[in-house]
Scaffold this active site. Structure first.
Site, PDB file in Angstrom:
ATOM      1  N   HIS A 198      -1.277  -0.075  10.607  1.00  0.00           N
ATOM      2  CA  HIS A 198      -1.203  -1.345  11.302  1.00  0.00           C
ATOM      3  C   HIS A 198       0.102  -2.088  11.045  1.00  0.00           C
ATOM      4  CE1 HIS A 198      -5.372  -0.618  12.045  1.00  0.00           C
ATOM      5  NE2 HIS A 198      -5.633  -0.606  10.773  1.00  0.00           N
ATOM      6  N   HIS A 213     -21.410 -16.723   8.409  1.00  0.00           N
ATOM      7  CA  HIS A 213     -21.834 -16.100   9.654  1.00  0.00           C
ATOM      8  C   HIS A 213     -23.071 -15.233   9.462  1.00  0.00           C
ATOM      9  CE1 HIS A 213     -18.985 -13.456   7.627  1.00  0.00           C
ATOM     10  NE2 HIS A 213     -19.487 -12.422   8.275  1.00  0.00           N
ATOM     11  N   GLU A 232     -23.066  -4.569   7.613  1.00  0.00           N
ATOM     12  CA  GLU A 232     -21.742  -4.452   7.017  1.00  0.00           C
ATOM     13  C   GLU A 232     -21.848  -3.910   5.597  1.00  0.00           C
ATOM     14  OE1 GLU A 232     -20.065  -8.329   7.031  1.00  0.00           O
ATOM     15  OE2 GLU A 232     -20.067  -8.528   9.207  1.00  0.00           O
ATOM     16  N   HIS A 240     -24.414 -14.881   5.397  1.00  0.00           N
ATOM     17  CA  HIS A 240     -23.573 -14.644   4.238  1.00  0.00           C
ATOM     18  C   HIS A 240     -22.238 -15.344   4.369  1.00  0.00           C
ATOM     19  CE1 HIS A 240     -22.724 -11.361   7.093  1.00  0.00           C
ATOM     20  NE2 HIS A 240     -21.512 -11.293   6.571  1.00  0.00           N
TER      21      HIS A 240
END
Length: 533
Positions: A343, A386, A392, A422
């Site tokens: 990236h 959120h 996840e 969380h």
């Protein structure tokens, strides 16, 4: 008359410690691999590659000649339906010393020390649902004096997932902890693709199509049906046990890492779109092995091929090496990639994605969070609190990582199942907006964290919640009410503000009600009090 001279160039000093590298370009290397990587590779994700140990071995203009050169046998491996569209059609032709069909039969129910659970469906009573967040301390490394030699087959443990390989649908998450090489033993996963992420120790992986050297900070993918063996690799002095977070001197000669397996899907590069043609993972940064065979004498030794089929281990016994492919061509090929080079700007964190039947929702995404520039202004830059629809799983490869608690360490992990609320409860996190400056800044330096994100609700194995001995379910921390106080109720004059709003809403409703009542509206008009009419 004035004279001018060219400015002196800014001195540039390459960084060798990859944990300190902000981006792979900081190493100032001209090689796509680290200096201690002993192998050569062919770049290009998704290409149809070809390779040969002896030039001229590959047949020209055909796949299956009547007499392959050097007395070799032609063997094909397919990954997709025979009639699949070209862009979805995956197969490889191999030209080898002995075909895989030449063996002495299967052994079922072989003894092993691994904990593999692949029926990850609700009806499996050995699984459980995590109602809250969960976290694992570093998974325990095997002690040779207590547990003996633990190779990749014995050190593989399923944490959880969703689906079933027999349905060709789903995803599974594993950890592996090893202290020994696979000795004349190969592994073949006939269920799905393995995405392997070493966290501690380097892996020297021999596949049918060639060699891969995979170190912490790199990943590799072995496609379904391809045979491979895992050995512990020689450590990089700039990135070895001596300096790796979460390791000590007693960890030398051991390895630990994570695996994501997908069923009925394959790992692919995410689409580009508005972020531009050079964002996300670049195909050239994915490296494929070249053809390799061992010495002739080694080709005629006894081997065991451990097959994982529908989550069950069985074995093939044979008197020759499975790694005898002299030449091959195709696109069913293992590959590796270094997470630090995917990236440059513009960038996102997704490296690989596995599609699902829903074109808008992937089965799984593999992400990494490494050093990057943070350039947003007048916004809360860190992730807000959120409740994601996705499951996840986070794991720190080295450094402090992005865990949910102070106990999050390299070699462990944390999980939030779908819609689990969380966020971070640290004071630094909560008060971030008060100390933040609206200038570009470097963040997440000296660490590497991976994330596996899936659209599925994961179920977890007995090994994950009790067998490994390092799991802790994370309920609400009692300190959260001190760290996240109710500042709204304590806001100066808030009671008067709420009373004024209540009075305003009442008066507004009464004024609007007039327009729904003809008699009141006529009376209002005669009195000259209807300002809208």
């Amino acid at each position: 008359m004035s004279t001018s001279s060219e400015p002196s160039p800014i001195p540039r000093h390459p960084i060798s410690d990859l944990r300190k590298v902000f981006h792979y370009t900081d190493t100032m290397t001209r090689s796509p691999t680290r200096p201690n990587d002993p192998y050569s590779y062919a770049p290009g994700f998704g290409n149809r590659h070809q390779s040969e140990v002896i030039p001229g071995t590959l047949p020209a203009g055909q796949n299956n000649p009547q007499e392959p050169r050097f007395g070799l046998y032609t063997e094909g491996i397919t990954y997709s339906a025979f009639t699949a569209p070209r862009r979805e059609n995956y197969s490889t032709y191999m030209y080898r010393v002995r075909p895989a069909a030449a063996h002495d039969g299967y052994e079922t129910d072989i003894e092993h020390k691994s904990h593999i659970e692949n029926s990850l469906l609700t009806l499996n009573q050995r699984l459980c649902t995590l109602p809250s967040q969960g976290e694992w301390a570093p998974f325990p490394l095997p002690d040779v004096t207590k547990e003996g030699k633990i190779d990749f087959v014995d050190g593989l443990h399923t944490l959880g997932g969703s689906g079933d390989p027999n349905l060709r649908e789903g995803v599974a998450l594993y950890v592996f902890m090893i202290n020994a090489d696979m000795d004349h033993r190969a592994f073949c996963n006939t269920d799905g693709d393995f995405l392997i992420v070493p966290q501690l120790g380097s892996l020297d992986i021999q596949t049918e199509l060639g060699m891969l050297f995979v170190q912490p900070g790199e990943i590799c993918v072995v496609p379904r049906g391809v045979r491979f063996t895992v050995r512990l690799g020689k450590e990089d002095p700039n990135y070895g046990h001596s300096g790796c977070s979460g390791a000590d001197a007693g960890d030398a000669g051991k390895g630990r890492g994570y695996i994501v397996e997908v069923w009925g899907s394959r790992w692919d590069l995410p689409d580009l779109g508005p972020i531009g043609g050079h964002g996300l993972a670049n195909p050239r940064d994915f490296l494929h092995p070249v053809a390799h065979i061992d010495d002739l004498d080694a080709l005629h030794e006894n081997w065991t091929i451990v097959n994982k089929a529908n989550g069950t281990l069985n074995a093939i016994i044979q008197d020759h090496s499975p790694f005898d492919v002299v030449a091959w061509h195709g696109n069913v090929v293992p590959y590796k990639n270094a997470t630090s080079i995917d990236h440059t700007d513009p960038s996102i964190n997704i490296v690989l994605s596995a599609r699902s039947h829903d074109p808008n929702t992937p089965l799984a995404d593999f992400l990494w969070f490494g050093p990057r520039w943070d350039v947003a202004s007048n916004t809360f830059r860190l992730p807000y609190f959120h409740r994601n629809s996705a499951t996840e799983f986070l794991a720190s490869i080295y450094g402090n990582g992005l865990g949910r608690s102070d106990e999050f360490q390299p070699g462990g992990g944390s999980v939030e199942v779908s819609h689990t609320p969380h966020g971070n409860f640290s004071k630094e996190y909560v008060w971030e907006n008060r100390v933040q400056v609206n200038e570009p800044r470097r963040i997440l330096e000296n660490q590497m964290t991976i994330m596996v994100e899936s659209s599925r609700n994961f179920l977890f194995t007995e090994y994950a919640v009790s067998g490994c001995g390092v799991f802790k379910s994370q309920g609400t921390d009692p300190r959260v009410w001190d760290i996240l106080p109710d500042r709204f109720s304590a806001y100066p004059g808030i009671k008067g503000i709420l009373e004024a709003v209540k009075k305003y809403n009442k008066e507004r409703k009464e004024s609007l009600d007039v327009y729904y009542d003809d008699e009141r509206l006529a009376k209002c008009r005669r009195a000259g009090r209807c300002h809208l009419v």
